[in-house]
Design a protein around this motif. Sequence first.
Motif, mmCIF file in Angstrom:
data_model
loop_
_atom_site.group_PDB
_atom_site.id
_atom_site.type_symbol
_atom_site.label_atom_id
_atom_site.label_comp_id
_atom_site.label_asym_id
_atom_site.label_seq_id
_atom_site.Cartn_x
_atom_site.Cartn_y
_atom_site.Cartn_z
ATOM 1 N N PRO A 173 0.790 -1.226 0.000
ATOM 2 C CA PRO A 173 0.000 0.000 0.000
ATOM 3 C C PRO A 173 0.825 1.280 0.000
ATOM 4 O O PRO A 173 0.278 2.344 0.270
ATOM 5 C CB PRO A 173 -0.782 -0.134 1.307
ATOM 6 N N LYS A 174 2.144 1.202 -0.287
ATOM 7 C CA LYS A 174 2.958 2.433 -0.329
ATOM 8 C C LYS A 174 2.446 3.362 -1.417
ATOM 9 O O LYS A 174 2.491 4.575 -1.280
ATOM 10 C CB LYS A 174 4.430 2.093 -0.603
ATOM 11 N N VAL A 175 1.974 2.779 -2.519
ATOM 12 C CA VAL A 175 1.465 3.588 -3.636
ATOM 13 C C VAL A 175 0.116 4.182 -3.243
ATOM 14 O O VAL A 175 -0.083 5.390 -3.270
ATOM 15 C CB VAL A 175 1.310 2.722 -4.912
ATOM 16 N N ILE A 176 -0.803 3.320 -2.889
ATOM 17 C CA ILE A 176 -2.145 3.748 -2.462
ATOM 18 C C ILE A 176 -2.789 2.578 -1.714
ATOM 19 O O ILE A 176 -2.612 1.421 -2.098
ATOM 20 C CB ILE A 176 -2.997 4.197 -3.673
ATOM 21 N N GLY A 177 -3.499 2.899 -0.652
ATOM 22 C CA GLY A 177 -4.149 1.849 0.152
ATOM 23 C C GLY A 177 -5.585 2.235 0.447
ATOM 24 O O GLY A 177 -6.175 3.065 -0.240
ATOM 25 N N GLY A 178 -6.147 1.625 1.474
ATOM 26 C CA GLY A 178 -7.501 1.976 1.918
ATOM 27 C C GLY A 178 -8.599 1.549 0.970
ATOM 28 O O GLY A 178 -9.628 2.212 0.837
ATOM 29 N N PHE A 179 -8.415 0.399 0.286
ATOM 30 C CA PHE A 179 -9.440 -0.077 -0.654
ATOM 31 C C PHE A 179 -10.561 -0.812 0.080
ATOM 32 O O PHE A 179 -10.332 -1.416 1.125
ATOM 33 C CB PHE A 179 -8.806 -1.015 -1.689
ATOM 34 N N ASP A 180 -11.759 -0.771 -0.507
ATOM 35 C CA ASP A 180 -12.878 -1.543 0.048
ATOM 36 C C ASP A 180 -12.717 -3.028 -0.271
ATOM 37 O O ASP A 180 -12.995 -3.880 0.562
ATOM 38 C CB ASP A 180 -14.209 -1.042 -0.525
ATOM 39 N N ARG A 181 -12.274 -3.321 -1.489
ATOM 40 C CA ARG A 181 -12.069 -4.723 -1.909
ATOM 41 C C ARG A 181 -10.855 -4.796 -2.831
ATOM 42 O O ARG A 181 -10.590 -3.865 -3.588
ATOM 43 C CB ARG A 181 -13.292 -5.254 -2.675
ATOM 44 N N ILE A 182 -10.178 -5.945 -2.776
ATOM 45 C CA ILE A 182 -9.036 -6.171 -3.686
ATOM 46 C C ILE A 182 -9.156 -7.555 -4.306
ATOM 47 O O ILE A 182 -9.432 -8.541 -3.612
ATOM 48 C CB ILE A 182 -7.691 -6.037 -2.945
ATOM 49 N N LEU A 183 -8.953 -7.605 -5.618
ATOM 50 C CA LEU A 183 -8.878 -8.886 -6.324
ATOM 51 C C LEU A 183 -7.424 -9.143 -6.678
ATOM 52 O O LEU A 183 -6.801 -8.326 -7.363
ATOM 53 C CB LEU A 183 -9.729 -8.846 -7.599
ATOM 54 N N LEU A 184 -6.888 -10.252 -6.206
ATOM 55 C CA LEU A 184 -5.531 -10.657 -6.587
ATOM 56 C C LEU A 184 -5.621 -11.967 -7.361
ATOM 57 O O LEU A 184 -5.720 -13.044 -6.785
ATOM 58 C CB LEU A 184 -4.640 -10.829 -5.345
ATOM 59 N N ASP A 185 -5.684 -11.834 -8.693
ATOM 60 C CA ASP A 185 -5.620 -13.015 -9.551
ATOM 61 C C ASP A 185 -4.137 -13.205 -9.847
ATOM 62 O O ASP A 185 -3.608 -12.648 -10.807
ATOM 63 C CB ASP A 185 -6.440 -12.791 -10.828
ATOM 64 N N ALA A 186 -3.475 -13.960 -8.984
ATOM 65 C CA ALA A 186 -2.011 -13.958 -8.920
ATOM 66 C C ALA A 186 -1.347 -14.613 -10.129
ATOM 67 O O ALA A 186 -1.890 -15.566 -10.704
ATOM 68 C CB ALA A 186 -1.558 -14.670 -7.643
ATOM 69 N N PRO A 187 -0.156 -14.113 -10.522
ATOM 70 C CA PRO A 187 0.635 -14.817 -11.542
ATOM 71 C C PRO A 187 0.919 -16.228 -11.034
ATOM 72 O O PRO A 187 1.212 -16.410 -9.850
ATOM 73 C CB PRO A 187 1.942 -14.005 -11.603
ATOM 74 N N CYS A 188 0.787 -17.212 -11.902
ATOM 75 C CA CYS A 188 0.959 -18.598 -11.421
ATOM 76 C C CYS A 188 1.583 -19.478 -12.503
ATOM 77 O O CYS A 188 1.870 -19.014 -13.599
ATOM 78 C CB CYS A 188 -0.393 -19.172 -10.977
ATOM 79 N N SER A 189 1.754 -20.750 -12.178
ATOM 80 C CA SER A 189 2.425 -21.686 -13.088
ATOM 81 C C SER A 189 1.541 -22.062 -14.274
ATOM 82 O O SER A 189 2.021 -22.562 -15.284
ATOM 83 C CB SER A 189 2.812 -22.955 -12.321
ATOM 84 N N GLY A 190 0.223 -21.871 -14.147
ATOM 85 C CA GLY A 190 -0.688 -22.193 -15.243
ATOM 86 C C GLY A 190 -1.017 -23.665 -15.372
ATOM 87 O O GLY A 190 -1.426 -24.112 -16.440
ATOM 88 N N THR A 191 -0.891 -24.429 -14.276
ATOM 89 C CA THR A 191 -1.171 -25.876 -14.368
ATOM 90 C C THR A 191 -2.660 -26.164 -14.564
ATOM 91 O O THR A 191 -3.032 -27.293 -14.850
ATOM 92 C CB THR A 191 -0.673 -26.621 -13.105
ATOM 93 N N GLY A 192 -3.511 -25.141 -14.423
ATOM 94 C CA GLY A 192 -4.939 -25.344 -14.658
ATOM 95 C C GLY A 192 -5.350 -25.067 -16.088
ATOM 96 O O GLY A 192 -6.467 -25.384 -16.492
ATOM 97 N N VAL A 193 -4.447 -24.452 -16.891
ATOM 98 C CA VAL A 193 -4.820 -24.056 -18.261
ATOM 99 C C VAL A 193 -3.945 -24.752 -19.310
ATOM 100 O O VAL A 193 -3.625 -24.181 -20.342
ATOM 101 C CB VAL A 193 -4.767 -22.513 -18.437
#
Length: 357
Positions: free
Chosen positions: A151-171
Motif C-alpha cells: 500500500p505504499k502507492v495507495i491503500g484503503g481499498f474496500d475490496r481487492i482482487l488478486l488473480d495472482a501470476p501462477c504456473s498455469g497448471t490449470g490451463v
Amino acid sequence: MEFFEANEIARPITIRTNTLKTRRRELAQTLVNRGVNLQPIGTWTKVGLQVFDSQVPIGATPEYLAGQYILQAASSFLPVMALDPQENERILDMAAAPGGKTTYISALMKNTGCVFANDANKARTKSLIANIHRLGCKNTIVCNYDAREFPKVIGGFDRILLDAPCSGTGVIAKDESVKVNRNEKDFIQIPHLQKQLILSAIDSVDANSATGGVIVYSTCSVAIEENEAVVDYALRKRPNVKLVETHLQVGKPGFVSYRGKHFDSSLSLTRRYYPHTYNVDGFYVAKFKKIAPSPHDVSKAGANEKELLARAEAEEEGIINDDFAEFDNDEDADLMQKSIKRSMKKKGINPSGTKAL
C-alpha cells in the motif's frame, strides 16, 4: 487420469455479456441471427454464454467491436463473483491485464465508484486499456506498478482482487507448453511471489470499510503450493484476516491436509475447480475478510520494525540466513565524511574551513 485426459481437450469458447451495454437475452438473439450456435453456460452465471460453432469470427462481430461482450474463460467469472463488488466502492485489481475481470467488476458496479486496474507488465497494459475503452468502463484507472509496492502507492481499498501470476497448471488445454516449461524451481519461486503479493493485498485493504474489507485470491493453477499453502501462510502472517464463504454455487472445497501437510481448518471454505469436473479451466478461489487493521496500516514508526519483520519472513522462506551482512553505522559515517571531503577537494574547496554536511 481424468484430469490429465481433460487437459488434452480444448475448453469450450465462452463469452461474457457486457451489462453496461446490453442484456444477455438480446445479445444471444443477435448472435443467433448472425449464425452463432450458443447457449447459457449454466445456472451459476447470469452473463455467460457458451459458443459451440459460428459462421462468423466470434472476435470480430459488430457486437464484439461495439463492446457488447468479451471473450472470457468461464472460470475467470468466479473470482469476481466471489469479490461481489458493490456500487460506489474503491476497488483494486492487482494483476489486471488483459482486463476480463476488471471490466466485469466495472459492470457490476454500474460504472460507479472507482476501479484501479494495475499490472506490473507495461506491455500488457495495452490490451487492458483497449478492453476498458471497448467495453465502455468509465470508472477505471490503469496503473503500472509492481503490486508488491502497495500500500505504499495507495491503500484503503474496500475490496481487492488478486488473480495472482501462477504456473498455469490449470490451463494446460489452452497452453500446452506448461507441460514442458515448468520445473521444480518454478514451484518454489512462484509461490514466494504469491505470498508477497497476498500480504501486500491484505495490508492495502481498509479493515473499517463500511461495505467491504474483502480480499479475493485466485490462481489458474491446481498446485497445492500455489493455492492452499499460500492462503495458509497469509492466515499465519496476518491474524487480522479470516477466510469467509465465497458464495459460489459450484466448486470443490479446498484441502485442509495434503500428503502430511496440515493447513488451517477454514481452508475448506476455499474453492477448487478442475477441467474434468466442471469443464472449465483449473482454478482456485479464496475469499478473506479483514477484521482489524494491520500494524503496517497505522504505524509510521515501524521502519525498523518492518525491517525486522521482512527479515524474519525472508529467513522463514530460506532466502537469507543468520550470516546475512551486518552494517556498522559508525564506520559508514566515517567513510561518508571522507568521501565528502574528497569531493570538496576536487571542487577546489578547503574541507577543513567548511563544515562537512
